[in-house]
Motif scaffolding. Structure first.
Motif, short mmCIF file in Angstrom:
data_model
loop_
_atom_site.label_atom_id
_atom_site.label_comp_id
_atom_site.label_asym_id
_atom_site.label_seq_id
_atom_site.Cartn_x
_atom_site.Cartn_y
_atom_site.Cartn_z
N ARG A 142 -14.95 -25.26 -5.99
CA ARG A 142 -14.64 -26.35 -6.92
C ARG A 142 -13.20 -26.25 -7.41
N THR A 143 -12.75 -25.04 -7.65
CA THR A 143 -11.37 -24.85 -8.09
C THR A 143 -10.39 -25.08 -6.95
N MET A 144 -10.72 -24.60 -5.76
CA MET A 144 -9.79 -24.66 -4.64
C MET A 144 -9.57 -26.08 -4.12
N VAL A 145 -10.57 -26.96 -4.23
CA VAL A 145 -10.37 -28.32 -3.73
C VAL A 145 -9.30 -29.05 -4.55
N MET A 146 -9.01 -28.56 -5.74
CA MET A 146 -7.97 -29.16 -6.57
C MET A 146 -6.59 -28.62 -6.23
N LYS A 147 -6.53 -27.71 -5.25
CA LYS A 147 -5.29 -27.15 -4.73
C LYS A 147 -4.36 -26.63 -5.84
N PRO A 148 -4.84 -25.64 -6.57
CA PRO A 148 -4.01 -25.09 -7.66
C PRO A 148 -2.79 -24.37 -7.14
N LYS A 149 -1.73 -24.37 -7.93
CA LYS A 149 -0.54 -23.61 -7.59
C LYS A 149 -0.80 -22.12 -7.77
N ILE A 150 -1.58 -21.80 -8.79
CA ILE A 150 -1.99 -20.42 -9.05
C ILE A 150 -3.47 -20.42 -9.39
N LEU A 151 -4.20 -19.48 -8.82
CA LEU A 151 -5.63 -19.32 -9.09
C LEU A 151 -5.82 -18.17 -10.08
N LEU A 152 -6.49 -18.46 -11.19
CA LEU A 152 -6.78 -17.46 -12.21
C LEU A 152 -8.28 -17.19 -12.22
#
Length: 250
Positions: A142-152
């Motif tokens: 769910r977080t990765m589909v938003m293509k974050p610049k940094i993953l926390l």
């Protein structure tokens, strides 16, 4: 890629973080490690943008983002309790954020991520039908589909154990490699930090005790606190960890 310069956080006369400075390169996995109350979660929240600094600066690709709000930083977090929607299926949770930003990821992007995380057979299940490891993978997707610049990641493995824990560690490393994604993890577990990360930041009383590779921390701890904290927390598992980095422990 991400640089913290002299970050200080105070609540009145209470000092939580003191003069934190470090650089995190693109694609690195960095764990923030320390005892309870050391300030590691506060530092994560400052990077994310939900806590303001008292002093210091945050730079991303050379740009000062110290006062840039959370929603404009482009960073994203997976919380310790997953924060999934129980009324939605696994797939519904994964694509939920795309309702408002449908152009961020294509269907192929979503499908590729689902395959990478091994979630194909779980997509139509409700959240209460999933195991802890499956929930963690859905939260990652769910977080990765938003293509974050940094993953926390906030204590991403604390509710897992055994084979499931090792599987999620492998998935986190695979995602970081596949997407060259800078990943910052808060953990209280030295074993987790040493085996998962490219670098480990150890905080003691709001200050940096040591920042280095797992091998550097194991072979050349910066001070007695670092050495004692690692040894005491690892308990009976310490021999395996230290053997992994080529140093024997009696």
């Amino acid at each position: 890629m991400l640089e913290l310069k002299n970050i200080t956080k105070k609540y009145g006369d209470l000092s939580i973080l003191n003069d934190i400075s470090l650089q995190i390169e693109k694609g690195e996995i960095v764990s923030i490690l320390g005892p309870s109350g050391s300030g590691k979660t506060t530092l994560l929240n400052i990077i994310l943008g939900i806590t303001d600094v008292t002093d210091g600066r945050i730079l991303y690709d050379g740009e000062d983002i110290t006062n840039v709000p959370l929603e404009k930083r482009g960073f994203n977090i997976v919380f310790q309790d997953y924060a999934l929607f129980p009324n939605l299926t696994a797939y519904g949770n994964i694509v939920y954020g795309l309702r408002n930003k449908p152009d961020i990821s294509t269907k192929k992007d979503v499908d590729d991520l689902v395959k990478l995380l091994g979630l194909e057979e779980h997509l139509e299940k409700k959240i209460d039908q999933l195991s802890g490891g499956q929930k963690q993978r859905v939260a990652l997707a769910r977080t990765m589909v938003m293509k974050p610049k940094i993953l926390l990641l906030d204590e991403p493995l604390s509710a897992l154990d055994g084979v499931i824990k090792e599987s999620i560690k492998d998935k986190i490393k695979e995602i970081a490699r596949e997407y060259s994604l800078t990943t910052i993890i808060v953990t209280h577990d030295p074993e987790e930090a040493l085996t998962l990360s490219d670098k480990v930041l150890i905080i003691d009383g709001g200050r940096i005790a040591q920042y280095g590779t797992p091998g550097e921390i194991v072979h050349t701890p910066a001070n007695n606190f670092v050495e004692n904290f690692i040894l005491n927390q690892l308990e009976i598992k310490r021999s395996n960890i230290f053997d992994l980095f080529g140093r024997k422990v009696s």
